[in-house]
Design a protein around this motif. Structure first.
Motif, PDB file in Angstrom:
ATOM      1  N   GLY A 189      49.400  15.128   9.546  1.00  0.00           N
ATOM      2  CA  GLY A 189      49.531  13.746   9.986  1.00  0.00           C
ATOM      3  C   GLY A 189      50.169  12.845   8.960  1.00  0.00           C
ATOM      4  N   THR A 190      49.753  12.994   7.694  1.00  0.00           N
ATOM      5  CA  THR A 190      50.309  12.164   6.639  1.00  0.00           C
ATOM      6  C   THR A 190      50.181  12.885   5.305  1.00  0.00           C
ATOM      7  OG1 THR A 190      50.329   9.922   5.682  1.00  0.00           O
ATOM      8  CG2 THR A 190      48.169  10.903   6.108  1.00  0.00           C
ATOM      9  N   PHE A 191      50.614  12.207   4.231  1.00  0.00           N
ATOM     10  CA  PHE A 191      50.537  12.789   2.894  1.00  0.00           C
ATOM     11  C   PHE A 191      50.591  11.646   1.894  1.00  0.00           C
ATOM     12  CE2 PHE A 191      52.158  14.872  -0.955  1.00  0.00           C
ATOM     13  CZ  PHE A 191      51.288  15.951  -1.030  1.00  0.00           C
ATOM     14  N   PHE A 192      49.987  11.855   0.726  1.00  0.00           N
ATOM     15  CA  PHE A 192      50.088  10.876  -0.358  1.00  0.00           C
ATOM     16  C   PHE A 192      49.842  11.579  -1.685  1.00  0.00           C
ATOM     17  CE2 PHE A 192      45.637  10.949   0.797  1.00  0.00           C
ATOM     18  CZ  PHE A 192      44.938  10.795  -0.397  1.00  0.00           C
ATOM     19  N   GLY A 193      50.218  10.912  -2.769  1.00  0.00           N
ATOM     20  CA  GLY A 193      50.047  11.478  -4.105  1.00  0.00           C
ATOM     21  C   GLY A 193      48.662  11.181  -4.638  1.00  0.00           C
ATOM     22  N   GLY A 194      47.714  12.068  -4.395  1.00  0.00           N
ATOM     23  CA  GLY A 194      46.321  11.811  -4.720  1.00  0.00           C
ATOM     24  C   GLY A 194      45.941  11.995  -6.168  1.00  0.00           C
ATOM     25  N   ASN A 195      46.850  12.488  -6.991  1.00  0.00           N
ATOM     26  CA  ASN A 195      46.562  12.641  -8.422  1.00  0.00           C
ATOM     27  C   ASN A 195      47.671  11.978  -9.239  1.00  0.00           C
ATOM     28  OD1 ASN A 195      45.005  13.474 -10.601  1.00  0.00           O
ATOM     29  ND2 ASN A 195      45.980  15.481 -10.738  1.00  0.00           N
ATOM     30  N   GLU A 242      39.190  13.377   4.468  1.00  0.00           N
ATOM     31  CA  GLU A 242      38.022  14.146   4.891  1.00  0.00           C
ATOM     32  C   GLU A 242      38.231  14.802   6.249  1.00  0.00           C
ATOM     33  OE1 GLU A 242      34.853  11.304   4.571  1.00  0.00           O
ATOM     34  OE2 GLU A 242      34.574  11.678   2.417  1.00  0.00           O
ATOM     35  N   LYS A 243      39.070  14.182   7.091  1.00  0.00           N
ATOM     36  CA  LYS A 243      39.384  14.760   8.395  1.00  0.00           C
ATOM     37  C   LYS A 243      40.526  15.777   8.322  1.00  0.00           C
ATOM     38  CE  LYS A 243      37.959  10.802  11.235  1.00  0.00           C
ATOM     39  NZ  LYS A 243      38.462   9.690  12.122  1.00  0.00           N
ATOM     40  N   LYS A 244      41.019  16.045   7.100  1.00  0.00           N
ATOM     41  CA  LYS A 244      42.095  17.009   6.856  1.00  0.00           C
ATOM     42  C   LYS A 244      43.406  16.598   7.526  1.00  0.00           C
ATOM     43  CE  LYS A 244      38.787  20.822   6.418  1.00  0.00           C
ATOM     44  NZ  LYS A 244      38.684  20.662   4.952  1.00  0.00           N
ATOM     45  N   VAL A 245      43.639  15.284   7.591  1.00  0.00           N
ATOM     46  CA  VAL A 245      44.881  14.757   8.165  1.00  0.00           C
ATOM     47  C   VAL A 245      45.985  14.689   7.113  1.00  0.00           C
ATOM     48  CG1 VAL A 245      45.908  12.749   9.353  1.00  0.00           C
ATOM     49  CG2 VAL A 245      43.556  13.433   9.856  1.00  0.00           C
ATOM     50  N   THR A 246      45.615  14.747   5.838  1.00  0.00           N
ATOM     51  CA  THR A 246      46.570  14.474   4.755  1.00  0.00           C
ATOM     52  C   THR A 246      47.276  15.703   4.203  1.00  0.00           C
ATOM     53  OG1 THR A 246      44.846  14.687   3.066  1.00  0.00           O
ATOM     54  CG2 THR A 246      45.192  12.507   4.026  1.00  0.00           C
ATOM     55  N   GLY A 247      46.959  16.867   4.690  1.00  0.00           N
ATOM     56  CA  GLY A 247      47.554  18.063   4.113  1.00  0.00           C
ATOM     57  C   GLY A 247      46.710  18.573   2.963  1.00  0.00           C
ATOM     58  N   PRO A 248      46.724  19.863   2.711  1.00  0.00           N
ATOM     59  CA  PRO A 248      45.791  20.469   1.755  1.00  0.00           C
ATOM     60  C   PRO A 248      46.073  20.170   0.295  1.00  0.00           C
ATOM     61  CG  PRO A 248      47.332  22.109   2.588  1.00  0.00           C
ATOM     62  CD  PRO A 248      47.578  20.862   3.379  1.00  0.00           C
ATOM     63  N   THR A 249      47.278  19.715  -0.060  1.00  0.00           N
ATOM     64  CA  THR A 249      47.599  19.541  -1.476  1.00  0.00           C
ATOM     65  C   THR A 249      47.639  18.081  -1.914  1.00  0.00           C
ATOM     66  OG1 THR A 249      50.000  19.535  -1.048  1.00  0.00           O
ATOM     67  CG2 THR A 249      48.952  21.668  -1.471  1.00  0.00           C
ATOM     68  N   ALA A 250      47.239  17.164  -1.028  1.00  0.00           N
ATOM     69  CA  ALA A 250      47.297  15.742  -1.389  1.00  0.00           C
ATOM     70  C   ALA A 250      46.430  15.436  -2.611  1.00  0.00           C
ATOM     71  CB  ALA A 250      46.872  14.878  -0.204  1.00  0.00           C
ATOM     72  N   LYS A 251      45.268  16.034  -2.703  1.00  0.00           N
ATOM     73  CA  LYS A 251      44.343  15.751  -3.798  1.00  0.00           C
ATOM     74  C   LYS A 251      44.928  16.148  -5.141  1.00  0.00           C
ATOM     75  CE  LYS A 251      39.550  16.461  -5.286  1.00  0.00           C
ATOM     76  NZ  LYS A 251      38.248  17.093  -4.962  1.00  0.00           N
ATOM     77  N   GLU A 252      45.756  17.181  -5.180  1.00  0.00           N
ATOM     78  CA  GLU A 252      46.318  17.693  -6.437  1.00  0.00           C
ATOM     79  C   GLU A 252      47.694  17.122  -6.751  1.00  0.00           C
ATOM     80  OE1 GLU A 252      45.030  19.884  -4.036  1.00  0.00           O
ATOM     81  OE2 GLU A 252      43.111  19.792  -5.109  1.00  0.00           O
ATOM     82  N   GLU A 253      48.338  16.455  -5.814  1.00  0.00           N
ATOM     83  CA  GLU A 253      49.718  15.998  -6.003  1.00  0.00           C
ATOM     84  C   GLU A 253      49.815  14.992  -7.146  1.00  0.00           C
ATOM     85  OE1 GLU A 253      53.439  15.443  -6.225  1.00  0.00           O
ATOM     86  OE2 GLU A 253      52.770  16.875  -4.688  1.00  0.00           O
ATOM     87  N   GLN A 254      50.577  15.356  -8.195  1.00  0.00           N
ATOM     88  CA  GLN A 254      50.677  14.542  -9.395  1.00  0.00           C
ATOM     89  C   GLN A 254      51.875  13.595  -9.417  1.00  0.00           C
ATOM     90  OE1 GLN A 254      50.567  17.435 -12.580  1.00  0.00           O
ATOM     91  NE2 GLN A 254      48.325  17.509 -12.557  1.00  0.00           N
ATOM     92  N   GLY A 255      52.725  13.665  -8.407  1.00  0.00           N
ATOM     93  CA  GLY A 255      53.820  12.714  -8.338  1.00  0.00           C
ATOM     94  C   GLY A 255      55.224  13.286  -8.238  1.00  0.00           C
ATOM     95  N   ALA A 393      40.860   5.400  -8.636  1.00  0.00           N
ATOM     96  CA  ALA A 393      41.440   5.736  -7.337  1.00  0.00           C
ATOM     97  C   ALA A 393      40.924   7.080  -6.831  1.00  0.00           C
ATOM     98  CB  ALA A 393      42.961   5.744  -7.437  1.00  0.00           C
ATOM     99  N   ARG A 394      40.810   8.058  -7.708  1.00  0.00           N
ATOM    100  CA  ARG A 394      40.353   9.392  -7.274  1.00  0.00           C
ATOM    101  C   ARG A 394      38.873   9.371  -6.874  1.00  0.00           C
ATOM    102  NH1 ARG A 394      43.141  13.841  -7.675  1.00  0.00           N
ATOM    103  NH2 ARG A 394      41.368  15.144  -8.294  1.00  0.00           N
ATOM    104  N   GLU A 395      38.067   8.606  -7.585  1.00  0.00           N
ATOM    105  CA  GLU A 395      36.670   8.490  -7.169  1.00  0.00           C
ATOM    106  C   GLU A 395      36.584   7.793  -5.810  1.00  0.00           C
ATOM    107  OE1 GLU A 395      34.131   9.886  -8.268  1.00  0.00           O
ATOM    108  OE2 GLU A 395      34.477  10.362 -10.367  1.00  0.00           O
ATOM    109  N   ALA A 396      37.427   6.770  -5.611  1.00  0.00           N
ATOM    110  CA  ALA A 396      37.382   6.018  -4.357  1.00  0.00           C
ATOM    111  C   ALA A 396      37.788   6.864  -3.159  1.00  0.00           C
ATOM    112  CB  ALA A 396      38.301   4.800  -4.462  1.00  0.00           C
ATOM    113  N   VAL A 397      38.727   7.777  -3.340  1.00  0.00           N
ATOM    114  CA  VAL A 397      39.241   8.567  -2.220  1.00  0.00           C
ATOM    115  C   VAL A 397      38.551   9.930  -2.104  1.00  0.00           C
ATOM    116  CG1 VAL A 397      41.316   9.616  -1.217  1.00  0.00           C
ATOM    117  CG2 VAL A 397      41.477   7.408  -2.363  1.00  0.00           C
ATOM    118  N   PHE A 398      38.199  10.526  -3.246  1.00  0.00           N
ATOM    119  CA  PHE A 398      37.682  11.897  -3.204  1.00  0.00           C
ATOM    120  C   PHE A 398      36.270  12.048  -3.761  1.00  0.00           C
ATOM    121  CE2 PHE A 398      42.316  12.229  -4.302  1.00  0.00           C
ATOM    122  CZ  PHE A 398      42.760  12.596  -3.044  1.00  0.00           C
ATOM    123  N   GLY A 399      35.762  11.030  -4.474  1.00  0.00           N
ATOM    124  CA  GLY A 399      34.531  11.240  -5.221  1.00  0.00           C
ATOM    125  C   GLY A 399      33.408  10.283  -4.920  1.00  0.00           C
ATOM    126  N   ASP A 400      32.842   9.716  -5.990  1.00  0.00           N
ATOM    127  CA  ASP A 400      31.637   8.894  -5.926  1.00  0.00           C
ATOM    128  C   ASP A 400      32.008   7.413  -5.947  1.00  0.00           C
ATOM    129  OD1 ASP A 400      29.200   7.682  -6.192  1.00  0.00           O
ATOM    130  OD2 ASP A 400      28.628   8.673  -8.066  1.00  0.00           O
TER     131      ASP A 400
END
Length: 417
Positions: A189-195, A242-255, A393-400
């Motif tokens: 559905g979408t993608f972003f640079g999560g790291n 969390e709904k897996k709409v972003t693609g599996p590598t969004a969390k690791e994408e460094q830019g 940003a990473r805590e807000a999207v993936f963490g605590d």
């Protein structure tokens, strides 16, 4: 970096007897060749401008392109040695630091004489202004916008001619693409640079501004990234992940590769740099929309480079002749617009080349509505992968999310160092 720039600038100032007006203008007979530096990220646009200028002027420009990661250290070293080029460009985010350290020549009066001075990209002009004095002009502009894949929209049962008008609609449309087409793992559905700290500010902050919120105070010394305007944007992206709409590598994408996914045709809708529109596959049907807040509005992060005359130049008049030409009608239309680049002037948004593509007109129109945030310590705080912003940003999207107030305080501490 700030300390090195400060030391470099002090060396420059001590070496000059007339720092306020730059190095003494050397008398010359005949044409002058001035030196210019730019970073690799804006190489294509800089080369086009220099080539066009050199082909029509007796004065010439010798351009040196420096790898982007090495650019700031090279500027600092050259400033410390009193060997800055006559003209140099800078990522607009770092301009306040350079101007505050005295590396650019004051060109206030020269800018004031331009007939289109009020049409120069306002965000770039703002960051090149200190205490009412102006030091830079817009050089290249790159805006954050939403791209959507019309073919995927049609296959997912969405209206291919209607992109998202709110961040909530963005999430709904991305989710629809994922649910209808994402079964085999080739479509997301979408993608972003999560790291990637810079990716977050470029693509998330416009939604805050569109909603009427702020990410920092006006002086760039206090972070507001734990306020509802920002946390609501984080929540929407967190839900998509969390709904897996972003693609599996969004969390690791460094830019480095975050913009490479959409052109492959497997992403429904995502925030993208406007400069990539001209690099998309010719057969891909792409819609472009302004980035919106959760419930509407529109804004953009106005990135790119500014350019100025160095405070150590001996050829200020020749350097200014080139800079003034780069924002002229001729350069903006026949060099920039002809190549689908975003224009440095708001009064030329609907020129003959841009008018051929309504998407380009839309992008150019956003220059007057977008923002470029001001902070002397922007790079260390928001771009540095070890900086406090990326942790928040990473805590807000993936963490605590309970850690956001503490991490926001760390951002403020970094901004104030």
């Amino acid at each position: 970096m700030r300390r090195s720039l400060a030391g470099a600038a002090m060396t420059v100032m001590l070496a000059l007897t007339s720092a306020a007006c730059g190095g003494a203008e050397e008398p010359v007979d005949g044409p002058v060749t001035i030196s210019m530096w730019t970073r690799a990220a804006t190489q294509a646009q800089s080369e086009r401008l220099v080539k066009a200028y050199n082909s029509t002027h007796s004065n010439q420009v010798k351009l040196t392109v420096i790898p982007t990661d090495n650019y700031q250290p090279r500027i600092a070293a050259a400033a410390g040695a009193g060997q800055l080029p006559d003209v140099f460009a800078s990522d607009v985010i770092f301009v306040p630091n350079y101007t505050s350290q005295g590396l650019f020549l004051d060109i206030t009066d020269r800018i004031a004489a331009l007939p289109y001075k009020d049409a120069l990209a306002p965000s770039h002009m703002s960051l090149g202004t200190v205490d009412g004095r102006r030091y830079t002009l817009p050089h290249t502009l790159d805006l954050s916008v939403w791209f959507w894949n019309k073919d995927l929209y049609a296959k997912a049962g969405l209206d291919p001619e209607k992109g998202p008008a709110t961040l909530k609609e963005f999430a709904e449309q991305a989710t629809a693409v994922q649910e209808k087409l994402g079964g085999d793992g080739t479509v997301h559905g979408t993608f972003f640079g999560g790291n990637c700290g810079g990716c977050y500010v470029f693509t998330f902050w416009p939604s805050v501004w569109a909603a009427g919120g702020q990410v920092m105070d006006a002086g760039g010394t206090t972070s507001l990234n734990d306020r509802p305007a920002m946390t609501e944007v984080f929540e929407i992206y967190r839900d998509l992940y969390e709904k897996k709409v972003t693609g599996p590598t969004a969390k690791e994408e460094q830019g480095p590769t975050w913009t490479g996914f959409f052109p492959r045709g497997g992403i429904g809708v995502m925030p993208m740099p406007s400069t990539t529109l001209g690099q998309m596959p010719a057969d891909m049907e792409i819609g472009v929309a302004p980035i919106a807040g959760p419930d509407g509005g529109e804004s953009t992060f106005v990135g790119g480079d500014s350019v100025g005359v160095s405070s150590t130049t001996k050829h200020a008049d020749a350097a200014w002749e080139f800079l003034a030409w780069t924002v002229s009608d001729e350069a903006q239309i026949e060099v920039m617009a002809k190549n689908k680049d975003v224009l440095a002037r708001t009064d030329l948004a609907g020129n003959k080349y841009s008018a051929e593509d309504p998407r380009v007109v839309l992008i150019n129109s956003l220059v007057a509505k977008g923002r470029t945030p001001y902070a002397l310590r922007f790079g260390q705080t928001f771009n540095d992968p070890q900086g406090p912003w990326l942790r928040l940003a990473r805590e807000a999207v993936f963490g605590d999310v309970s850690r956001l107030p503490q991490l926001n305080a760390e951002i403020t501490k970094s901004l104030q160092q």
